[in-house]
Design an enzyme around this catalytic site. Structure first.
Site, PDB file in Angstrom:
ATOM      1  N   CYS A 162       0.868  -1.175   0.000  1.00 20.74           N
ATOM      2  CA  CYS A 162       0.000   0.000   0.000  1.00 20.74           C
ATOM      3  C   CYS A 162       0.903   1.223   0.000  1.00 20.74           C
ATOM      4  O   CYS A 162       1.614   1.461   0.977  1.00 20.74           O
ATOM      5  CB  CYS A 162      -0.897  -0.020   1.230  1.00 20.74           C
ATOM      6  N   CYS A 201      -4.222   6.201  -5.310  1.00 23.75           N
ATOM      7  CA  CYS A 201      -3.811   4.805  -5.141  1.00 23.75           C
ATOM      8  C   CYS A 201      -2.402   4.585  -5.736  1.00 23.75           C
ATOM      9  O   CYS A 201      -2.236   4.516  -6.956  1.00 23.75           O
ATOM     10  CB  CYS A 201      -4.807   3.837  -5.782  1.00 23.75           C
TER      11      CYS A 201
END
Ligand code: PYC
Length: 315
Positions: free
Chosen positions: A87, A240
């Site tokens: 992430c 993202c």
């Protein structure tokens, strides 16, 4: 039981770093520890990231000893549905949190290397609070795969950027914040159909599509805007970083972005990551770098009262 956490957001997407009272995940590889988190301690994951203490968008991070002697620490990311491979927004949040705690440098040029279940990443401190993450090696594995939905035909690229992404341009929707409900429904349908038909990631870390990325034109001088559906059904408020890495792998494969050139990816809320790539030793595989900023939003102690029927979250 109580758990100490520090919250931040990275370009709008929240991260909660566990700094005390987290589960004992034992030793072994980080991927083994991540699966221990979601099997033996899943109630702790859900208590931390789900409502009423968390939210559908929240990513939790637990710091671990490094897997490799070359790294400074290890980190495992979890969200409302389970563990994430990597992430990027979470990594930026972790580094910002370590800076807040005085455990990481704020001096531009300094680096911190973190092991993750899918490989090491290196964060470089930049000026003005910018943190640049050199992500895991990323690649496109399929190009323009037809996906037939009930009401339309779309074409998806499949790419790895630390998680598996389906990337779609020809979806026919406007990528606007006030269309997020429709975009969520469309992206969920695409993911359901692709995984049902076995249209998934191949090779190292092969597996089902966990994120869907819908692209549209920039609204604010960037190179494009995205809407990213995360595994638990929430949309990413940031652009993202693993999804931007997957996008860079596709742009590189199509010859649309030169090595070292900058790509500005806008999110559905208008926040930005800046991305670039360098070649790896393997043909068709790139090493992306994604830059963004994070801000501390709180420090708190979560209480899990044994009398509280929702101490482990709302399901
Ligand atoms: O920034 O890589 C990212 C990410 C994955 C899921 C939410 N954000």
């Amino acid at each position: 039981m109580s758990i100490k956490v520090i919250d931040s957001h990275t370009e709008g997407e929240p991260t909660r770093v566990i700094v005390g009272g987290g589960p004992d995940l034992g030793g072994g590889s980080l991927s083994r520890q991540a699966s221990r988190f979601t099997t033996e301690f899943d109630h702790i994951r859900t208590a931390i990231v789900r409502e009423p203490r968390g939210s559908e968008a929240l990513v939790g991070a637990i710091l671990r000893p490094p897997e490799s002697p070359a790294s400074d620490a290890g980190v495992i990311f979890v969200n409302n549905s389970g563990a994430l491979g990597m992430c990027v927004h979470g990594t930026i949040g972790v580094v910002r949190t370590l800076q807040h705690l005085g455990q990481a440098s704020t001096t531009p040029g300094e680096t911190i290397r973190l092991d993750t279940p899918v490989g090491p990443v290196t964060a470089r401190i930049g000026p003005d609070g910018i943190i640049a993450v050199e992500n895991v090696a990323s690649r496109r594995t399929s190009h323009r795969v037809p996906v037939q939905l009930d009401d339309r035909l779309v074409h998806a690229d499949i790419a790895w950027g630390g998680n598996w992404f389906a990337l779609i341009d020809d979806h026919g929707e406007t990528v606007e914040f006030d269309r997020r409900k429709e975009l969520t429904e469309l992206a969920s349908n695409i993911r359901r159909v692709m995984n049902a038909e076995g249209l998934d990631g191949a090779g190292a870390h092969g597996g089902p599509i966990d994120h869907v990325e819908l692209f549209g034109p920039s609204k604010d001088g960037g190179d494009g805007r995205n809407f990213v559906l995360c595994p638990g059904g929430a949309y990413d408020r940031s652009p993202c970083g693993t999804g931007t890495s997957a996008k860079l792998a596709c742009l590189a494969a199509d010859g649309k972005l030169a090595e070292g050139a900058t790509w500005i990816q806008e999110s559905i809320i208008g926040s930005r990551f800046s991305g670039s790539w360098r070649a790896s030793s393997e043909p068709g595989v790139i090493i992306p770098t994604i830059s963004g900023r994070a801000w501390i939003t709180g420090e708190s102690t979560l209480y899990l009262d044994p009398e509280d029927p929702y101490r482990f979250g709302i399901f």
